[in-house]
Structure formats: C-alpha cells, structure tokens
Scaffold this motif. Structure first.
Motif, PDB file in Angstrom:
ATOM      1  N   ALA A  43      61.850  14.285  29.311  1.00 58.07           N
ATOM      2  CA  ALA A  43      60.985  15.899  29.868  1.00 58.07           C
ATOM      3  C   ALA A  43      59.799  16.228  30.335  1.00 58.07           C
ATOM      4  N   GLU A  44      58.976  15.420  30.065  1.00 53.82           N
ATOM      5  CA  GLU A  44      57.090  15.283  30.056  1.00 53.82           C
ATOM      6  C   GLU A  44      57.265  14.728  31.806  1.00 53.82           C
ATOM      7  N   SER A  45      58.155  14.453  32.404  1.00 52.33           N
ATOM      8  CA  SER A  45      57.854  13.973  33.252  1.00 52.33           C
ATOM      9  C   SER A  45      57.189  15.450  34.000  1.00 52.33           C
ATOM     10  N   GLN A  46      56.842  15.019  35.237  1.00 54.32           N
ATOM     11  CA  GLN A  46      56.266  15.630  35.764  1.00 54.32           C
ATOM     12  C   GLN A  46      56.644  15.193  37.771  1.00 54.32           C
ATOM     13  N   TRP A  47      56.469  16.475  38.627  1.00 55.64           N
ATOM     14  CA  TRP A  47      57.397  16.923  39.616  1.00 55.64           C
ATOM     15  C   TRP A  47      56.330  16.702  41.111  1.00 55.64           C
ATOM     16  N   LEU A  48      55.998  15.593  41.645  1.00 53.94           N
ATOM     17  CA  LEU A  48      55.017  14.998  42.338  1.00 53.94           C
ATOM     18  C   LEU A  48      55.611  15.201  43.637  1.00 53.94           C
ATOM     19  N   GLU A  49      55.261  15.962  44.400  1.00 55.65           N
ATOM     20  CA  GLU A  49      55.458  16.176  45.779  1.00 55.65           C
ATOM     21  C   GLU A  49      54.496  15.648  46.865  1.00 55.65           C
ATOM     22  N   SER A  50      55.186  14.257  47.706  1.00 56.52           N
ATOM     23  CA  SER A  50      54.568  13.735  48.399  1.00 56.52           C
ATOM     24  C   SER A  50      53.442  14.320  48.922  1.00 56.52           C
ATOM     25  N   GLY A  51      54.080  14.965  50.125  1.00 57.95           N
ATOM     26  CA  GLY A  51      53.434  15.715  51.078  1.00 57.95           C
ATOM     27  C   GLY A  51      52.549  16.540  50.841  1.00 57.95           C
ATOM     28  N   ARG A  52      52.178  17.138  49.139  1.00 57.39           N
ATOM     29  CA  ARG A  52      50.781  17.800  48.992  1.00 57.39           C
ATOM     30  C   ARG A  52      50.330  16.029  48.854  1.00 57.39           C
ATOM     31  N   MET A  53      50.308  14.787  48.787  1.00 60.29           N
ATOM     32  CA  MET A  53      50.022  14.304  48.184  1.00 60.29           C
ATOM     33  C   MET A  53      48.746  13.180  49.322  1.00 60.29           C
TER      34      MET A  53
END
Length: 152
Positions: free
Chosen positions: A30-40
């Motif tokens: 529930a505490e995980s962040q969803w990170l898009e690799s294309g924005r990194m």
C-alpha cells in the motif's frame, strides 16, 4: 447501497484486485510508489534496476500474453525470470530489462522485456509493468544476476 451499475469503474477494478488470489495486500504494498521509467533520468532507472527484487504478477501476466502461440504455450507451462539488467547494445543502455525464459530449459525460449514502471518502497523495488519485448539478440551475453525465488 449503490447498484453495481452505478459504482465507478475505478472502484470495481480496485475491488477486483483486492479479491484476486495472491494479491499483495501487505502494508508495504500500500505504501509503494508507482514510478514511470520514461519520466526518470538514466541514473535513476539504473539505480532502481539494480535494486529490483521481484517481478509483480501484472508484469508476469503481460509477459505470458506477448509473443507468438509457441511463446504463450511455453510461458503458461513455466516462466522463469533469469535476470533484471540495464540494457547493453543492441538494447538501449538507459533502460531496464527483464530477461525471461519460457518453457523447459532444453526446449524453451528466451525473451527480453523492457521495464516501463516500477513499484518502489523503502524495502524493495519491483517490476510492475513491462513494455516491448524482444527476441534475445544473438550473441548477447547477459550477466547472471538472478532474482531469487519465490519473488522471481
């Protein structure tokens, strides 16, 4: 009480995911962040790729559904995550990839999947969504940094 036809689709999807067998209902999920690799940046992608400790069910289902009929048949029999690595030519060296084998070791097939999104929390980094898949390029040597079962 609302009828099913008046419940927003997003609520239905979340509810269905919670009821799915094997759904990760732990507090850390529930505490995980969803990170898009294309924005990194490439450095951020590399750092997360090196921390990957598991491949989430959604990404596994995406892997099974790709490719031709032979790949899908083998992947339903057995899908082994062999490694999670930063790309090496001819693959993009700024992207993270999952190397997977489908089917028996002696007759199976290997493919490379580009990681689109990560699920990250302080304890772990996971592959959440995969994108394009590629046949393993001939002569590509992938360092063996395997994910450890039961997560991979």
């Amino acid at each position: 009480m609302m009828s099913a036809s008046k419940i927003p689709m997003s609520a239905l999807c979340v509810g269905a995911a919670m009821l799915m067998p094997g759904a990760d209902r732990s507090a850390d999920a529930a505490e995980s962040q969803w990170l898009e690799s294309g924005r990194m940046s490439a450095a951020e992608v590399r750092a997360l790729c090196e921390r990957v400790s598991d491949v989430r069910l959604l990404a596994r289902m995406q892997m099974i559904s790709t490719g031709d009929a032979r790949w899908r048949q083998f992947a339903r029999q057995e899908l082994v995550i062999e490694a999670v690595v930063i790309g090496m030519p001819p693959l993009d060296p700024n992207r993270c990839y999952v190397l997977a084998r489908a089917g028996p070791k002696d007759r199976g097939e290997r493919r490379v999947f580009e990681v689109l999104d990560f699920a990250v929390n302080p304890e772990r980094s996971s592959v959440f969504i995969i994108g394009r898949s590629y046949d393993l390029p001939p002569g590509l040597v992938v360092p063996r940094v395997p994910c450890e079962p039961p997560n991979c």
